[in-house]
Enzyme design. Structure first.
Site, short mmCIF file in Angstrom:
data_model
loop_
_atom_site.label_atom_id
_atom_site.label_comp_id
_atom_site.label_asym_id
_atom_site.label_seq_id
_atom_site.Cartn_x
_atom_site.Cartn_y
_atom_site.Cartn_z
N THR A 17 -4.25 28.53 -35.09
CA THR A 17 -3.57 27.46 -34.54
C THR A 17 -4.52 26.42 -34.05
OG1 THR A 17 -2.27 29.31 -33.34
CG2 THR A 17 -1.87 27.17 -32.30
N LYS A 125 -13.68 23.81 -34.17
CA LYS A 125 -12.42 23.06 -34.80
C LYS A 125 -12.99 21.55 -35.34
CE LYS A 125 -10.06 21.77 -31.22
NZ LYS A 125 -8.89 21.30 -30.28
N ASP A 278 -12.10 25.00 -22.49
CA ASP A 278 -12.55 23.63 -23.11
C ASP A 278 -12.02 22.52 -22.47
OD1 ASP A 278 -10.11 24.71 -24.02
OD2 ASP A 278 -10.69 23.52 -25.93
N ARG A 281 -6.42 22.85 -21.06
CA ARG A 281 -5.06 23.20 -20.45
C ARG A 281 -5.23 23.24 -19.02
NH1 ARG A 281 -3.54 28.94 -22.89
NH2 ARG A 281 -3.95 28.55 -25.03
N GLU A 362 3.21 22.12 -23.94
CA GLU A 362 3.42 23.14 -24.74
C GLU A 362 3.46 24.28 -23.27
OE1 GLU A 362 1.28 24.46 -28.57
OE2 GLU A 362 -0.12 23.51 -27.36
N GLU A 363 4.17 25.12 -23.65
CA GLU A 363 4.43 26.56 -22.60
C GLU A 363 3.14 26.92 -22.36
OE1 GLU A 363 3.75 29.76 -23.24
OE2 GLU A 363 3.37 28.95 -25.52
N LYS A 375 -4.46 17.78 -25.78
CA LYS A 375 -3.93 18.46 -24.51
C LYS A 375 -5.30 18.01 -23.58
CE LYS A 375 -4.20 23.17 -25.25
NZ LYS A 375 -4.05 23.74 -26.37
C1 VG1 Z 1 -2.14 29.52 -28.35
C2 VG1 Z 1 -0.74 28.66 -27.60
C3 VG1 Z 1 -0.73 27.37 -28.13
C4 VG1 Z 1 -1.99 26.64 -28.04
C5 VG1 Z 1 -3.08 27.36 -28.57
C6 VG1 Z 1 -4.30 26.77 -28.66
O1 VG1 Z 1 -1.77 29.61 -29.50
O2 VG1 Z 1 0.14 29.54 -27.64
O3 VG1 Z 1 0.27 26.90 -27.39
O4 VG1 Z 1 -1.90 25.36 -28.53
O5 VG1 Z 1 -3.19 28.57 -28.03
O6 VG1 Z 1 -4.76 26.34 -27.14
P1 VG1 Z 1 -1.19 31.05 -30.26
O7 VG1 Z 1 -1.10 30.74 -31.76
O8 VG1 Z 1 -2.38 32.04 -29.75
O9 VG1 Z 1 -0.06 31.35 -29.50
V1 VG1 Z 1 -6.37 26.19 -26.64
O10 VG1 Z 1 -6.46 25.59 -24.83
O11 VG1 Z 1 -6.45 27.96 -26.61
O12 VG1 Z 1 -7.20 25.51 -27.78
CO CO Z 2 -8.10 25.20 -24.59
#
Ligand code: VG1
Ligand code: CO
Length: 542
Positions: A17, A125, A278, A281, A362-363, A375
């Site tokens: 993701t 990333k 990071d 969030r 995002e939630e 974000k």
């Molecule tokens: C999770 C969240 C997703 C977010 C991702 C990266 O992904 O659900 O909304 O964009 O983490 O966030 P997943 O595939 O585990 O549901 V961050 O702040 O960890 O880079």
């Molecule tokens: Co993050």
């Protein structure tokens, strides 16, 4: 000075993701990092003459990984790299630096909210020229390159000093070390009414910002305390640690429990906020009231025009599919576009670049806007502060007014962690197979009104992303979504997202879990959760 080393493909280098995440020890294995970085250079057609930004959240192995990346970049012909001092850059600050300097892209080293340390998680990333996470087309190329790699290039030189601001040379490549905070803080000053927020603090507004021993500490100190005049001590856990003090730097009611407890106590300040590993969030809590990320997105969108950067209004709002419909209701009222994308910030990039949306969320506690292409945790906190400074009301009053106007979307996410991958896949496969017959069926007193698997057609570049989560819509405004996480490093994490709309003029004062009982129960039955994965009690509820 440059060496070409033989290597061969290493399994498991498919970005998820948000980049490639693995146990730190896996990243430390010989050639693991080297292969992935070289594959990235292959995917972007080499490094010749390029300018890149590099930085990370300061977790264990951050500094060593940066030195390796710099040496590989130099050997691949990169002309210049901009690095945060001591290798520190929050994700949104890195995105900003890419855009500000017109760089070709950048590497961000973080496993975000996952714990850090030699026995925990690490991640890398690649972000593209627009400052945003590599889109799927690019991550696919990167993965393909990891499967056919035969050699990597690296400069056989000493490490470069990243502790002092200024420029130096590494094997013919310019390395510019910049202050990690300065440019980002200046951007925030442009977006928000710092005078109004300052005045609010002077009038006695109180706040607690929990940096969770992660990257936002220095940013929050510089912005909230130094520039906005919040009293010293407003920022808690503000010194970044390599292991985040052994915590999960995940800003939600579970992992930021001390902050939650404070906010629900008599000693609560006016605003509580936290950010993740990071810095992308955010968590927002008022005195006695937790604001879900889905609600926060809707409330920020409804009030954004009160901040200077958004006074002209928003062009549109985008949310990830599992995020609640609360922001759609705002978009409808404002008469602007509402977009639904797959999970992961990379899907917002095209919409932001094309000017179709101004705000996204995002939630999972991510909110951001067109000011960067990530974000941005502190941005969300500052927008809340700006709104409260203008509206001169408490978080609780603002939330209640919002629910009265739009209705309330009760929302929770239930995570089932470390599920055996086979079983998690079986659950998803069974649900997928049942989709055609589900409409009209009932369970736990709820009838299914729609059932499908989400796929996304990007309206900007026409790309299609399949299998992005299974959705069950229920009569009466409920919805359940099933999806497998793409950021975990062990087994599978099954996420079940439930929401229930109160309706306009409905009861907005229920307990969330009570309001969601029907949807949650129906979701368990339709997915045969107990039979397939052997449990129905989630590990984490947010
Ligand atoms: C999770 C969240 C997703 C977010 C991702 C990266 O992904 O659900 O909304 O964009 O983490 O966030 P997943 O595939 O585990 O549901 V961050 O702040 O960890 O880079
Ligand atoms: Co993050």
């Amino acid at each position: 000075m440059f060496e070409t080393k033989e290597t061969s493909p290493i399994e498991g280098q498919k970005p998820g993701t948000s980049g490639l995440r693995k146990k730190t020890r896996v990243f430390m294995e010989p050639k693991f990092l080297e292969n992935f970085i070289q594959a990235t250079f292959t995917a972007i057609d080499g490094g010749d003459g390029k300018m890149l930004v590099v930085g990370g959240d300061g977790r264990y192995f951050n500094k060593e990984a940066i030195q390796t990346i710099l040496k590989i970049a130099a050997a691949n012909g990169v002309a210049k790299v901009i690095v945060g001092q001591n290798g520190i850059l929050s994700t949104p600050a890195a995105s900003h630096l890419i855009r500000l300097n017109g760089a070709d892209g950048g590497f961000i080293l973080s496993a975000s909210h996952n714990p850090g340390g030699i026995d925990e998680d690490f991640g890398v990333k690649y972000n593209a020229q627009n400052g945003g996470p590599a889109p799927e087309g690019l991550t696919e190329k990167m993965f393909a390159a990891t499967l056919s790699i035969t050699e990597y290039k690296i400069a056989a030189v000493d490490d470069v000093d990243l502790s002092a601001i200024g420029t130096s040379d590494m094997a013919g490549m310019m390395v510019q070390v910049v202050d990690s905070v300065e440019d980002y803080a200046r951007l925030m000053e442009e977006l928000f009414d710092f005078e109004a927020i300052k005045a609010m603090f002077q009038d006695g507004f109180t706040m607690c910002f929990d940096a969770m021993h992660a990257v936002t500490g220095p940013y929050a100190h510089a912005i909230l305390e130094d520039r906005l005049g919040a009293p010293k001590g407003t920022v808690k856990n503000g010194i970044p640690l390599e292991d985040f003090g052994k915590g999960h730097p995940d800003p939600n009611p579970i992992w930021a429990k001390p902050l939650m407890d404070l906010m629900m106590s008599d000693a609560a300040p006016d605003l509580g906020a936290a950010s993740d590993g990071d810095g992308d969030r955010n968590m927002i809590v008022g005195r006695g009231i937790y604001v879900t990320p889905s609600d926060s997105l809707a409330m920020l969108a409804a009030n954004a025009h009160l901040a200077p950067a958004y006074k002209g209004g928003l062009s549109g709002i985008a949310r990830s599919m599992p995020t609640s419909a609360a922001s759609d209701r705002v978009a409808e009222t404002l008469g602007i576009g509402a977009y639904e994308t797959p999970t992961g910030w990379k899907f917002f990039g095209n919409l932001l670049d094309a000017g179709k949306v101004t705000i996204c969320g995002e939630e999972s506690a991510g909110t951001g806007s067109n000011h960067v292409r990530e974000k941005d945790g502190l941005w969300a906190v500052l927008l809340w502060l700006n709104i409260l400074a203008v509206r001169k009301q408490s978080v609780l009053d603002l939330v209640n007014e919002h629910w009265t106007r739009f209705g309330r979307d009760y929302y929770s996410r239930y995570d089932f962690e470390a599920v055996e991958s086979d079983k998690a896949n079986t659950l998803m496969d069974n649900l997928r197979a049942a989709l055609p017959e589900l409409a009209g069926q009932s369970a736990n007193g709820l009838a299914v009104s729609s059932a499908d698997e989400f796929s996304y057609d990007d309206p900007v570049d026409g790309s299609v992303s399949l299998n992005q989560g299974i959705r069950l819509g229920f009569e009466g405004g409920g919805r359940a979504v099933f999806r497998l996480s793409g950021t975990g490093t062990q087994g599978a994490t099954l996420r079940l997202y439930c929401e229930q709309y109160s309706g306009l003029n409905g009861d907005v004062a229920k307990d969330t879990q009570v309001a969601l009982k029907g949807v949650f129960g129906a979701a368990l039955e339709f997915s045969k959760m107990q039979d397939t994965i052997g449990r129905i009690t989630p590990d984490v509820i947010t």
